[in-house]
Design a protein around this motif. Structure first.
Motif, PDB file in Angstrom:
ATOM      1  N   HIS A 118       0.837  -1.199   0.000  1.00 35.29           N
ATOM      2  CA  HIS A 118       0.000   0.000   0.000  1.00 35.29           C
ATOM      3  C   HIS A 118       0.877   1.255   0.000  1.00 35.29           C
ATOM      4  CE1 HIS A 118      -3.806   2.127   1.528  1.00 35.29           C
ATOM      5  NE2 HIS A 118      -2.860   3.061   1.481  1.00 35.29           N
ATOM      6  N   GLY A 119       0.730   2.056  -1.060  1.00 34.20           N
ATOM      7  CA  GLY A 119       1.420   3.334  -1.154  1.00 34.20           C
ATOM      8  C   GLY A 119       2.685   3.318  -1.981  1.00 34.20           C
ATOM      9  N   LEU A 120       3.242   2.131  -2.249  1.00 36.59           N
ATOM     10  CA  LEU A 120       4.476   2.101  -3.035  1.00 36.59           C
ATOM     11  C   LEU A 120       4.202   2.494  -4.484  1.00 36.59           C
ATOM     12  CD1 LEU A 120       6.612  -0.998  -1.990  1.00 36.59           C
ATOM     13  CD2 LEU A 120       6.621   1.322  -1.064  1.00 36.59           C
ATOM     14  N   HIS A 121       5.129   3.248  -5.057  1.00 32.26           N
ATOM     15  CA  HIS A 121       5.085   3.630  -6.467  1.00 32.26           C
ATOM     16  C   HIS A 121       5.881   2.585  -7.237  1.00 32.26           C
ATOM     17  CE1 HIS A 121       4.928   6.050 -10.047  1.00 32.26           C
ATOM     18  NE2 HIS A 121       6.241   6.210 -10.087  1.00 32.26           N
ATOM     19  N   VAL A 122       5.186   1.496  -7.616  1.00 31.63           N
ATOM     20  CA  VAL A 122       5.830   0.354  -8.261  1.00 31.63           C
ATOM     21  C   VAL A 122       4.890  -0.204  -9.327  1.00 31.63           C
ATOM     22  CG1 VAL A 122       7.246  -0.273  -6.256  1.00 31.63           C
ATOM     23  CG2 VAL A 122       4.930  -1.212  -6.476  1.00 31.63           C
ATOM     24  N   SER A 123       5.402  -1.137 -10.115  1.00 32.64           N
ATOM     25  CA  SER A 123       4.607  -1.721 -11.198  1.00 32.64           C
ATOM     26  C   SER A 123       3.450  -2.557 -10.646  1.00 32.64           C
ATOM     27  CB  SER A 123       5.495  -2.611 -12.070  1.00 32.64           C
ATOM     28  OG  SER A 123       4.703  -3.340 -12.998  1.00 32.64           O
ATOM     29  N   PRO A 124       2.261  -2.465 -11.286  1.00 31.09           N
ATOM     30  CA  PRO A 124       1.133  -3.296 -10.884  1.00 31.09           C
ATOM     31  C   PRO A 124       1.014  -4.595 -11.686  1.00 31.09           C
ATOM     32  CG  PRO A 124       0.354  -1.664 -12.436  1.00 31.09           C
ATOM     33  CD  PRO A 124       1.854  -1.446 -12.304  1.00 31.09           C
ATOM     34  N   ASN A 157      14.414   6.653  -7.225  1.00 31.62           N
ATOM     35  CA  ASN A 157      14.008   7.934  -6.630  1.00 31.62           C
ATOM     36  C   ASN A 157      12.759   7.794  -5.766  1.00 31.62           C
ATOM     37  OD1 ASN A 157      12.231   7.396  -8.704  1.00 31.62           O
ATOM     38  ND2 ASN A 157      12.143   9.503  -9.473  1.00 31.62           N
ATOM     39  N   HIS A 158      12.481   6.584  -5.299  1.00 34.67           N
ATOM     40  CA  HIS A 158      11.268   6.365  -4.504  1.00 34.67           C
ATOM     41  C   HIS A 158      11.361   7.142  -3.187  1.00 34.67           C
ATOM     42  CE1 HIS A 158       7.949   4.461  -2.413  1.00 34.67           C
ATOM     43  NE2 HIS A 158       7.614   3.849  -3.537  1.00 34.67           N
ATOM     44  N   PRO A 159      10.297   7.870  -2.785  1.00 36.28           N
ATOM     45  CA  PRO A 159      10.344   8.578  -1.507  1.00 36.28           C
ATOM     46  C   PRO A 159      10.536   7.619  -0.340  1.00 36.28           C
ATOM     47  CG  PRO A 159       8.465   9.304  -2.821  1.00 36.28           C
ATOM     48  CD  PRO A 159       9.029   8.094  -3.502  1.00 36.28           C
ATOM     49  N   GLY A 160      11.417   7.992   0.576  1.00 41.53           N
ATOM     50  CA  GLY A 160      11.516   7.240   1.819  1.00 41.53           C
ATOM     51  C   GLY A 160      10.305   7.523   2.675  1.00 41.53           C
ATOM     52  N   GLY A 161       9.873   6.536   3.459  1.00 39.05           N
ATOM     53  CA  GLY A 161       8.727   6.803   4.311  1.00 39.05           C
ATOM     54  C   GLY A 161       8.052   5.549   4.814  1.00 39.05           C
ATOM     55  N   THR A 162       6.868   5.762   5.412  1.00 36.49           N
ATOM     56  CA  THR A 162       6.110   4.706   6.063  1.00 36.49           C
ATOM     57  C   THR A 162       5.012   4.203   5.138  1.00 36.49           C
ATOM     58  OG1 THR A 162       6.535   5.714   8.228  1.00 36.49           O
ATOM     59  CG2 THR A 162       4.716   4.137   8.093  1.00 36.49           C
ATOM     60  N   TYR A 163       5.096   2.939   4.770  1.00 42.42           N
ATOM     61  CA  TYR A 163       4.108   2.281   3.924  1.00 42.42           C
ATOM     62  C   TYR A 163       3.645   1.018   4.647  1.00 42.42           C
ATOM     63  CZ  TYR A 163       6.255   5.539   0.668  1.00 42.42           C
ATOM     64  OH  TYR A 163       6.732   6.684   0.072  1.00 42.42           O
ATOM     65  N   GLY A 289       3.702   8.380   3.817  1.00 45.25           N
ATOM     66  CA  GLY A 289       5.033   8.001   3.369  1.00 45.25           C
ATOM     67  C   GLY A 289       5.850   9.103   2.743  1.00 45.25           C
ATOM     68  N   ILE A 290       5.253  10.236   2.406  1.00 47.86           N
ATOM     69  CA  ILE A 290       5.968  11.279   1.662  1.00 47.86           C
ATOM     70  C   ILE A 290       6.251  12.468   2.585  1.00 47.86           C
ATOM     71  CG2 ILE A 290       5.864  12.835  -0.325  1.00 47.86           C
ATOM     72  CD1 ILE A 290       4.125  10.783  -1.728  1.00 47.86           C
ATOM     73  N   ARG A 310      -1.207   6.948   6.821  1.00 49.08           N
ATOM     74  CA  ARG A 310      -0.007   6.876   7.641  1.00 49.08           C
ATOM     75  C   ARG A 310       0.438   8.285   8.009  1.00 49.08           C
ATOM     76  NH1 ARG A 310      -0.618   5.190   3.067  1.00 49.08           N
ATOM     77  NH2 ARG A 310       1.492   5.340   2.235  1.00 49.08           N
ATOM     78  N   SER A 311       1.112   8.386   9.131  1.00 47.94           N
ATOM     79  CA  SER A 311       1.650   9.672   9.563  1.00 47.94           C
ATOM     80  C   SER A 311       2.916   9.415  10.369  1.00 47.94           C
ATOM     81  CB  SER A 311       0.626  10.423  10.430  1.00 47.94           C
ATOM     82  OG  SER A 311       1.190  11.616  10.948  1.00 47.94           O
TER      83      SER A 311
END
Length: 535
Positions: A118-124, A157-163, A289-290, A310-311
């Protein structure tokens, strides 16, 4: 609401009664982060087993579907450009209610699963974050448990964060997630390298409404009805714990990662000093996550967490007064009125965790505004200034009046229930404005909008009431309060979904197929007459 048949059980297991839980007796254990699996040399490789497991929640011995036998899955910790390889082993019993019709919007296939980050910018597509993929259990008792390879590559370049990750098979999502099939997924990034944040102890909060009946199981949707959670008297857990205790030293800064992995309750968080009922700031530095690029201090106003939200917050404890040996705080979920709740019924407030400040003071600083802004400049998606068109999403839950109704209610987006035969086509590289509403006719007043693959830009009011821009992937849409968001379809093509993140709504039809395609050469795409200047 449709309730599938279940084995008749008349006895009530001791400790599993629908009665208030004694938090003084069962709470107060030391806070524990979930187990953790880290990537090495660009690869996180692990096996995750889906199986029934016996665990203890207060006085009830529950027997629920799980990841690796725990009430919460292991935390997966990776970096941008890493690859996640999961061998998912489905060790559940043979399916008794299989998916024979993909367009059937009834809860079913409770032992079939899949895997969503959930939230990752990746291939579906393929064996990546593909929620259209089915992972059924063994065909017959005694057969070998099927194994399903999953391989998810993060962009550099994926944002670091909480997913987070969870099961996402249409028809069984709510039942599996409410059993505890969810876990944190941390992408390490620039915020983690800020010295003041790196020095802070990290606490991961996976909030869950783990649902179980009076036998300690969940095999139908009885307790996922609008009043089911409230009537069950169950308690929102953190990493499977009831009201865990966090210890801090005076002046200490801690980094808390909040993940709402629950199914159907809003969380309105305050951190309150017990002795004088004063709120302590939850200093938010990232949403979904961002990184925000600043620090929003939620104090008098609650920090809102809806399912899927998420926060990341920093918490700095106060110094003790002369002669004072300790100070206690409580993390509180404030009540929600029926008008502001998820399912149209009031939500009672509760204490979620306790914080005890004691010991020798420490000098710890918070990050500067410049440090936070620099990380956001590096990791936030690029701003959206103009758009190529518009999209509309309207949620509606209405009574079914047709003669051939399969269930009492229709769970709709834009007047249609989910179907594999209907999809929303989007063009890779385009940016569009989306208008989100909940129908005035909807029997449920609020629906958290969530879309896979690409985050979106939203304007919200900060704690001081000023409008600010926030990147996120999930947003509550309430009757009478339409929302505008802006998103760009970047990097990945393929089919995935958008849906309401009240997961029993999604299971019953409040979901839509999305297909991002490449624009064909010399192909004229119909667009709105005007591009929309946003900022």
């Amino acid at each position: 609401m449709f309730i599938p048949s279940a084995l008749a059980q008349s006895t009530v297991k001791t400790g599993c009664e629908k009665e208030p839980i004694d938090i003084e007796k069962y709470g107060g254990k030391p806070f524990q982060n979930p187990e953790e699996i880290r990537s090495k040399n660009g690869l996180l490789e692990t096996a995750i087993e889906v199986r029934y497991a016996q665990n203890q929640i207060a006085a009830c011995s529950v027997n629920l579907r799980s990841y690796n036998g725990k009430l919460v899955g292991p935390t997966l910790r990776v970096k941008p450009e890493d690859t996640i390889k999961v061998n998912l082993i489905n060790n559940l019993p043979p399916e008794t209610n299989p998916q024979t019709d993909q367009n059937n919007n009834l809860p079913r296939a409770f032992n079939t699963t899949n895997f969503h980050t959930h939230g990752l910018h990746v291939s579906p597509e393929g064996i990546s974050d593909n929620v259209l993929r089915e992972m059924p259990p063994q065909d017959n008792l005694g057969d070998a448990s099927p194994q399903y390879p999953i391989e998810i590559a993060l962009p550099n370049n994926h944002p670091g964060g909480t997913y987070w990750y969870h099961s996402h098979l249409h028809g069984s999502t709510a039942l599996q997630v409410s059993s505890g099939m969810a876990g944190a997924l941390i992408v390490e990034g620039g915020l983690d390298r800020i010295p003041e944040i790196a020095a802070a102890k990290e606490k991961i909060f996976v909030f869950q409404q783990i649902t179980y009946d009076e036998q300690g199981t969940i095999e139908n949707y009885n307790d996922l009805t609008p009043t089911g959670w409230t009537n069950s008297k169950r308690y929102t857990t953190i990493n499977g714990q009831i009201v865990p205790k966090i210890e801090m030293r005076p002046g200490e800064v801690q980094h808390w990662r909040f993940i709402h992995a629950g199914v159907g309750e809003s969380l309105n968080l305050h951190l309150t000093q017990v002795s004088d009922n004063r709120s302590i700031s939850l200093r938010e530095i990232a949403v979904d996550g961002i990184p925000l690029g600043r620090m929003d201090n939620w104090n008098r106003q609650a920090l809102e967490l809806e399912p899927g939200y998420r926060s990341d917050v920093l918490v700095k404890s106060k110094l003790l007064k002369n002669g004072q040996r300790s100070q206690e705080y409580v993390l509180v979920d404030s009540p929600s009125s029926p008008q502001k709740s998820l399912k149209g019924t009031g939500e009672t407030g509760s204490i979620l965790a306790k914080v005890v400040v004691k010991g020798l003071p420490v000098k710890m600083a918070l990050p500067s505004a410049d440090q936070l802004a620099k990380v956001a400049l590096q990791e936030q998606p690029s701003d959206i200034v103009t758009t190529d068109g518009e999209q509309k999403v309207e949620f509606s839950l209405i009574a079914c009046s047709a003669s051939d109704c399969k269930q009492k209610f229709n769970f709709e987006i834009n007047g249609q229930e989910f179907s594999h035969d209907s999809e929303r086509t989007l063009i890779l590289g385009k940016a569009e404005e989306w208008n989100l509403t909940t129908s005035d006719a909807s029997l449920a007043p609020s629906h958290p909008f969530h879309i896979h693959v690409n985050p979106f830009l939203h304007q919200r009011s900060n704690p001081q009431g000023k409008v600010e821009k926030v990147w996120r992937d999930t947003l509550l849409v309430t009757q009478g309060h339409p929302e505008k968001i802006w998103t760009r379809y970047s990097d990945f093509v393929g089919k995935f979904v958008l849906h309401c993140h009240i997961l029993d709504h999604e299971d019953q039809g409040m979901m839509q197929l999305v297909n991002i395609v490449r624009e064909k050469p010399n192909n004229t795409i119909s667009q709105m007459e005007d591009n929309h200047e946003i900022y």
